[in-house]
Write a protein that holds these residues in place. Structure first.
Motif, PDB file in Angstrom:
ATOM      1  N   LEU A 132       0.831  -1.116  -0.089  1.00 49.47           N
ATOM      2  CA  LEU A 132      -0.039   0.205  -0.024  1.00 49.47           C
ATOM      3  C   LEU A 132       1.070   1.203   0.105  1.00 49.47           C
ATOM      4  O   LEU A 132       0.427   2.078  -0.658  1.00 49.47           O
ATOM      5  N   LEU A 133       2.002   1.218   0.701  1.00 49.17           N
ATOM      6  CA  LEU A 133       2.804   2.560   0.778  1.00 49.17           C
ATOM      7  C   LEU A 133       3.443   2.810  -0.597  1.00 49.17           C
ATOM      8  O   LEU A 133       3.509   3.971  -1.088  1.00 49.17           O
ATOM      9  N   VAL A 139       0.303   6.691  -6.748  1.00 50.93           N
ATOM     10  CA  VAL A 139      -1.028   7.549  -7.060  1.00 50.93           C
ATOM     11  C   VAL A 139      -0.541   9.165  -6.722  1.00 50.93           C
ATOM     12  O   VAL A 139      -1.069  10.086  -7.506  1.00 50.93           O
ATOM     13  N   PHE A 140       0.180   9.502  -5.837  1.00 51.75           N
ATOM     14  CA  PHE A 140       0.497  10.834  -5.573  1.00 51.75           C
ATOM     15  C   PHE A 140       1.438  11.378  -6.521  1.00 51.75           C
ATOM     16  O   PHE A 140       1.407  12.698  -7.022  1.00 51.75           O
ATOM     17  N   ALA A 159      -3.212  15.446  -1.561  1.00 57.52           N
ATOM     18  CA  ALA A 159      -2.969  14.066  -0.747  1.00 57.52           C
ATOM     19  C   ALA A 159      -4.123  13.163  -0.217  1.00 57.52           C
ATOM     20  O   ALA A 159      -3.964  12.151  -0.143  1.00 57.52           O
ATOM     21  N   PHE A 160      -5.102  13.929  -0.121  1.00 55.96           N
ATOM     22  CA  PHE A 160      -6.778  13.241  -0.007  1.00 55.96           C
ATOM     23  C   PHE A 160      -6.987  12.149  -1.020  1.00 55.96           C
ATOM     24  O   PHE A 160      -7.191  11.120  -0.605  1.00 55.96           O
ATOM     25  N   SER A 166      -5.942   5.110  -3.080  1.00 58.91           N
ATOM     26  CA  SER A 166      -4.923   3.966  -2.963  1.00 58.91           C
ATOM     27  C   SER A 166      -5.574   2.997  -1.986  1.00 58.91           C
ATOM     28  O   SER A 166      -5.732   1.663  -2.005  1.00 58.91           O
ATOM     29  N   LEU A 167      -6.338   3.459  -0.926  1.00 61.05           N
ATOM     30  CA  LEU A 167      -7.188   2.753   0.076  1.00 61.05           C
ATOM     31  C   LEU A 167      -8.153   1.889  -0.730  1.00 61.05           C
ATOM     32  O   LEU A 167      -8.630   0.557  -0.655  1.00 61.05           O
TER      33      LEU A 167
END
Length: 314
Positions: A132-133, A139-140, A159-160, A166-167
């Motif tokens: 996930l990291l 994605v960012f 960032a949001f 990603s989540l």
């Protein structure tokens, strides 16, 4: 070996049969030895905790002045409550999108059409296998980096947005497997009977399988949502204003109380996760008592996010 009597309740007889197959029931000497080892382990753990606390106190990390900021209303209103709000906002948005992602791709993996089933399976396995990291970083930073390499303009991903996407991708892939396993847990006779009375596959899914599978899937779904809430803390890597960022970064910067801040923030996370875990336990007990489904309740095993360890609960 343990003995089983027919006058005992069925669950008791089943547990005794299992213990007689897996291991011998401990005798008086074994129970005494286990109690002694438990006592020694407890003493060792308490001694370690005492040494850690004493060392922190010696270094001045537990002084009363370092805890005073947490009895001020401004600390909670300026840092902790906004951080909790950011954490819950990202977790809620990620949970809703992950559930939708899981439903779509879970049903896609069960499609009769290869052109739907194979791509859906590839997407699920791909995003389930990526840490996930790394996914958050990609994605960012990925789209702007690719756009710059191609001499194109691309708006900066917030960032949001990066955290929620990603989540959704990671946890949604796990939820897709939970949905597929839950539907497959319903006995085949249910769907065969539905087909026999003339229902199509969409009707079988909507009227027969999904309602029964929902009860079986609920504990595993809530357990994965607990994981999602904890995963939202990784947003501090990209400076998302969540509880970890505001509480563990900004408060120590303001007051120089790193250890007390870490303890308080950890306790808040533990409280939120315990609340969700309690909900999962309550739903599992309720599902076991339910008469509305013949499917076995699903349980998630450790590491389910990577290896898909989803199985019917015993």
């Amino acid at each position: 070996m343990s003995t089983v009597t027919e006058t005992e309740p069925a669950p008791t007889r089943a547990r005794k049969r299992q213990s007689s197959v897996l291991f011998d029931a401990p005798g008086p000497k074994a129970r005494m030895r286990h109690n002694i080892l438990t006592l020694i382990s407890a003493i060792v753990i308490l001694a370690i905790i005492y040494v850690v606390i004493a060392r922190l106190d010696k270094e001045g990390q537990l002084q009363g002045r370092l805890w005073k900021p947490f009895i001020k209303g401004s600390t909670w209103s300026d840092y902790i409550f906004p951080g909790i709000g950011g954490t819950l906002k990202a977790a809620l948005a990620g949970a809703v999108l992950a559930l939708l992602f899981g439903v779509v791709f879970g049903l896609g993996r069960m499609s009769d059409h290869r052109w739907v089933r194979i791509p859906a399976g590839a997407v699920v396995e791909f995003f389930r296998a990526i840490p996930l990291l790394i996914l958050i970083f990609f994605v960012f930073s990925g789209p702007p980096t690719i756009a710059n390499a191609l001499n194109r303009e691309f708006p900066q991903v917030t960032a949001f947005t990066a955290l929620v996407i990603s989540l959704m991708l990671y946890n949604g892939s796990v939820l897709a497997e939970i949905f597929r396993a839950g539907i497959n847990a319903v006995p085949r006779g249910q769907s065969e009977a539905a087909y026999a009375i003339g229902l199509r596959k969409s009707g079988v899914m909507r009227l027969i399988l999904i309602p029964q599978a929902t009860t079986a899937m609920m504990p595993a779904i809530v357990s994965q949502l607990v994981v999602l809430l904890k995963d939202s803390a990784l947003g501090w890597i990209i400076s998302y204003e969540d509880l970890l960022n505001t509480g563990y970064r900004q408060i120590p910067t303001q007051y120089g109380n790193l250890i007390p801040a870490a303890i308080v923030i950890a306790l808040i996370y533990i409280a939120m996760n315990l609340a969700l875990s309690y909900l999962a336990t309550w739903l599992e007990k309720r599902s076991r008592r339910s008469r509305k489904t013949s499917a076995k309740v699903l349980a998630t095993t450790p590491g389910a996010g990577m290896s898909g360890g989803i199985m019917p609960a015993p």
